[in-house]
Design a protein around this motif. Sequence first.
Motif, mmCIF file in Angstrom:
data_model
loop_
_atom_site.group_PDB
_atom_site.id
_atom_site.type_symbol
_atom_site.label_atom_id
_atom_site.label_comp_id
_atom_site.label_asym_id
_atom_site.label_seq_id
_atom_site.Cartn_x
_atom_site.Cartn_y
_atom_site.Cartn_z
ATOM 1 N N TYR A 267 0.853 -1.192 0.000
ATOM 2 C CA TYR A 267 0.000 0.000 0.000
ATOM 3 C C TYR A 267 0.884 1.235 0.000
ATOM 4 C CZ TYR A 267 -2.405 3.927 2.260
ATOM 5 O OH TYR A 267 -2.873 5.179 2.569
ATOM 6 N N GLN A 268 0.578 2.181 -0.880
ATOM 7 C CA GLN A 268 1.315 3.438 -0.933
ATOM 8 C C GLN A 268 0.362 4.578 -1.224
ATOM 9 O OE1 GLN A 268 4.883 4.387 -0.543
ATOM 10 N NE2 GLN A 268 3.555 6.159 -0.216
ATOM 11 N N ARG B 43 -9.764 13.177 -2.908
ATOM 12 C CA ARG B 43 -8.503 12.908 -2.210
ATOM 13 C C ARG B 43 -7.445 12.404 -3.193
ATOM 14 N NH1 ARG B 43 -9.045 12.200 3.450
ATOM 15 N NH2 ARG B 43 -11.206 12.420 4.170
ATOM 16 N N PRO B 44 -6.174 12.472 -2.806
ATOM 17 C CA PRO B 44 -5.125 11.940 -3.681
ATOM 18 C C PRO B 44 -5.288 10.430 -3.861
ATOM 19 C CG PRO B 44 -4.195 13.353 -1.966
ATOM 20 C CD PRO B 44 -5.616 13.100 -1.594
ATOM 21 N N PRO B 45 -4.824 9.890 -4.960
ATOM 22 C CA PRO B 45 -4.927 8.436 -5.185
ATOM 23 C C PRO B 45 -3.950 7.659 -4.318
ATOM 24 C CG PRO B 45 -3.685 9.453 -6.949
ATOM 25 C CD PRO B 45 -4.198 10.587 -6.101
ATOM 26 N N TYR B 46 -4.203 6.373 -4.226
ATOM 27 C CA TYR B 46 -3.255 5.483 -3.574
ATOM 28 C C TYR B 46 -3.154 4.199 -4.380
ATOM 29 C CZ TYR B 46 -7.379 3.130 -1.476
ATOM 30 O OH TYR B 46 -8.577 2.470 -1.274
ATOM 31 N N VAL B 47 -2.034 3.508 -4.201
ATOM 32 C CA VAL B 47 -1.799 2.224 -4.873
ATOM 33 C C VAL B 47 -1.999 1.104 -3.862
ATOM 34 C CG1 VAL B 47 -0.003 0.747 -5.863
ATOM 35 C CG2 VAL B 47 -0.264 3.109 -6.659
ATOM 36 N N LEU B 48 -2.706 0.075 -4.283
ATOM 37 C CA LEU B 48 -2.899 -1.103 -3.442
ATOM 38 C C LEU B 48 -2.712 -2.355 -4.287
ATOM 39 C CD1 LEU B 48 -3.725 -2.560 -0.830
ATOM 40 C CD2 LEU B 48 -6.107 -2.332 -1.564
ATOM 41 N N VAL B 49 -1.876 -3.260 -3.816
ATOM 42 C CA VAL B 49 -1.668 -4.549 -4.469
ATOM 43 C C VAL B 49 -1.903 -5.641 -3.441
ATOM 44 C CG1 VAL B 49 -0.034 -6.062 -5.658
ATOM 45 C CG2 VAL B 49 0.041 -3.575 -6.051
ATOM 46 N N VAL B 50 -2.725 -6.621 -3.791
ATOM 47 C CA VAL B 50 -2.947 -7.784 -2.927
ATOM 48 C C VAL B 50 -2.723 -9.044 -3.768
ATOM 49 C CG1 VAL B 50 -4.510 -9.018 -1.394
ATOM 50 C CG2 VAL B 50 -4.685 -6.520 -1.591
ATOM 51 N N LEU B 51 -1.773 -9.872 -3.336
ATOM 52 C CA LEU B 51 -1.489 -11.139 -4.003
ATOM 53 C C LEU B 51 -1.842 -12.274 -3.052
ATOM 54 C CD1 LEU B 51 2.049 -10.387 -5.538
ATOM 55 C CD2 LEU B 51 -0.214 -9.799 -6.441
ATOM 56 N N THR B 52 -2.519 -13.306 -3.555
ATOM 57 C CA THR B 52 -2.892 -14.435 -2.703
ATOM 58 C C THR B 52 -2.608 -15.760 -3.400
ATOM 59 O OG1 THR B 52 -5.181 -14.803 -3.470
ATOM 60 C CG2 THR B 52 -4.833 -13.023 -1.880
ATOM 61 N N SER B 53 -2.274 -16.749 -2.598
ATOM 62 C CA SER B 53 -2.148 -18.117 -3.102
ATOM 63 C C SER B 53 -2.511 -19.068 -1.972
ATOM 64 C CB SER B 53 -0.730 -18.401 -3.613
ATOM 65 O OG SER B 53 0.201 -18.393 -2.546
ATOM 66 N N GLY B 54 -2.750 -20.338 -2.324
ATOM 67 C CA GLY B 54 -3.094 -21.319 -1.315
ATOM 68 C C GLY B 54 -4.542 -21.237 -0.847
ATOM 69 N N ILE B 55 -5.402 -20.577 -1.643
ATOM 70 C CA ILE B 55 -6.825 -20.483 -1.306
ATOM 71 C C ILE B 55 -7.601 -21.169 -2.432
ATOM 72 C CG2 ILE B 55 -8.715 -18.952 -0.663
ATOM 73 C CD1 ILE B 55 -6.685 -16.790 -0.030
ATOM 74 N N PRO B 56 -7.999 -22.416 -2.245
ATOM 75 C CA PRO B 56 -8.657 -23.164 -3.320
ATOM 76 C C PRO B 56 -9.991 -22.563 -3.757
ATOM 77 C CG PRO B 56 -7.876 -24.639 -1.584
ATOM 78 C CD PRO B 56 -7.764 -23.255 -1.058
ATOM 79 N N ASP B 57 -10.736 -21.990 -2.824
ATOM 80 C CA ASP B 57 -12.055 -21.431 -3.129
ATOM 81 C C ASP B 57 -11.897 -19.968 -3.549
ATOM 82 O OD1 ASP B 57 -14.660 -20.429 -3.169
ATOM 83 O OD2 ASP B 57 -15.294 -21.607 -1.433
ATOM 84 N N GLU B 58 -12.157 -19.680 -4.815
ATOM 85 C CA GLU B 58 -11.956 -18.310 -5.293
ATOM 86 C C GLU B 58 -12.907 -17.318 -4.619
ATOM 87 O OE1 GLU B 58 -14.343 -17.675 -9.380
ATOM 88 O OE2 GLU B 58 -12.789 -19.218 -9.503
ATOM 89 N N LYS B 59 -14.059 -17.772 -4.155
ATOM 90 C CA LYS B 59 -14.976 -16.871 -3.445
ATOM 91 C C LYS B 59 -14.369 -16.410 -2.127
ATOM 92 C CE LYS B 59 -19.262 -18.715 -5.412
ATOM 93 N NZ LYS B 59 -20.565 -19.367 -5.109
#
Length: 314
Positions: free
Chosen positions: A64-65, A279-295
């Motif tokens: 997050y930035q 408001r000013p923008p912000y950057v957010l990146v979320v990476l996930t693995s190991g979660i079989p259920d996409e929901k």
Amino acid sequence: MPAALSRVRSFSQARRSTFIPPAPMLTTALLVLLAATPSGTDTLRASLQERIAQVKGASVAVAYQHLGNPKDSLYLEADRSFHAASTMKVPVMIEFFRQVDAGKLSVGQELTLANQFASIVDGSPYTLDVEDDEDATLYERLGKPVPARELVERMITRSSNLATNTVIALVDAKRVTKSLRSLGARKMTVLRGVEDGKAYQKGLNNTATARDLATLMTAIEQGKAASPASTQAMRTILLAQELNLEIPAGLPPGTPVAHKTGQISGVLHDAAIVYPSGRPPYVLVVLTSGIPDEKVARSLIADLSRQVHAHATR
């Protein structure tokens, strides 16, 4: 005792009973108090970690930035490498526009679509499965010329694998990785196109980190990824994203988000520039693995997005 002397002694006693420490002692006490008080980012970190812990076995990275306040940033496992999935299409887009800026390519040039690509392992041909592609309609135009700009748009907004492999063959994956390094993305790597089975079997995969993707999104927003005209074109394409079930799902309705998702079995990512109202923008990146259920993965990313938005707009 004279009345005047009595008043003097009373005043002196009052001062002793309400002793005010010298300024240096006040400063020290204040610093200790501030050090013991969690900052906004510390509170956010704890909140994110608590939510992530609810998904057993998950590997999650967050970057997050806040672009209006460089000191407001947060990184969780941000240097861990993940299978990039379709987030690798962001640096491919960047490289395309950088070559346009250099005069090597034109956004209007046409490419004849062919569903045949060469494996990076031995050059043997392979094809894409239309059933595994988010953009099946593009296959109806095989053998026909399509403008390069349209292919880049479909690569991002619909995550078209056919468009992606066609553009990668045009710009060269090695050049994509070279541009990544020049932009400060130290670990993210683009080796190949999508569904190169032989490469996958040998572990030759495209990889990404949350920090590197945040670096790319920041460079796009700040006009540093390419020329001003090209970075504006990239923002426009990212803002037209049609797959909006992750980071956008945790934001107030109508919040503009320039982003790119990525998904394969057990892996779900989103990398975004968020534009909160007023408001000013912000950057957010979320990476996930190991979660079989996409929901479950989608719900997690949306919740993390919601928490970050609350922090960024507090």
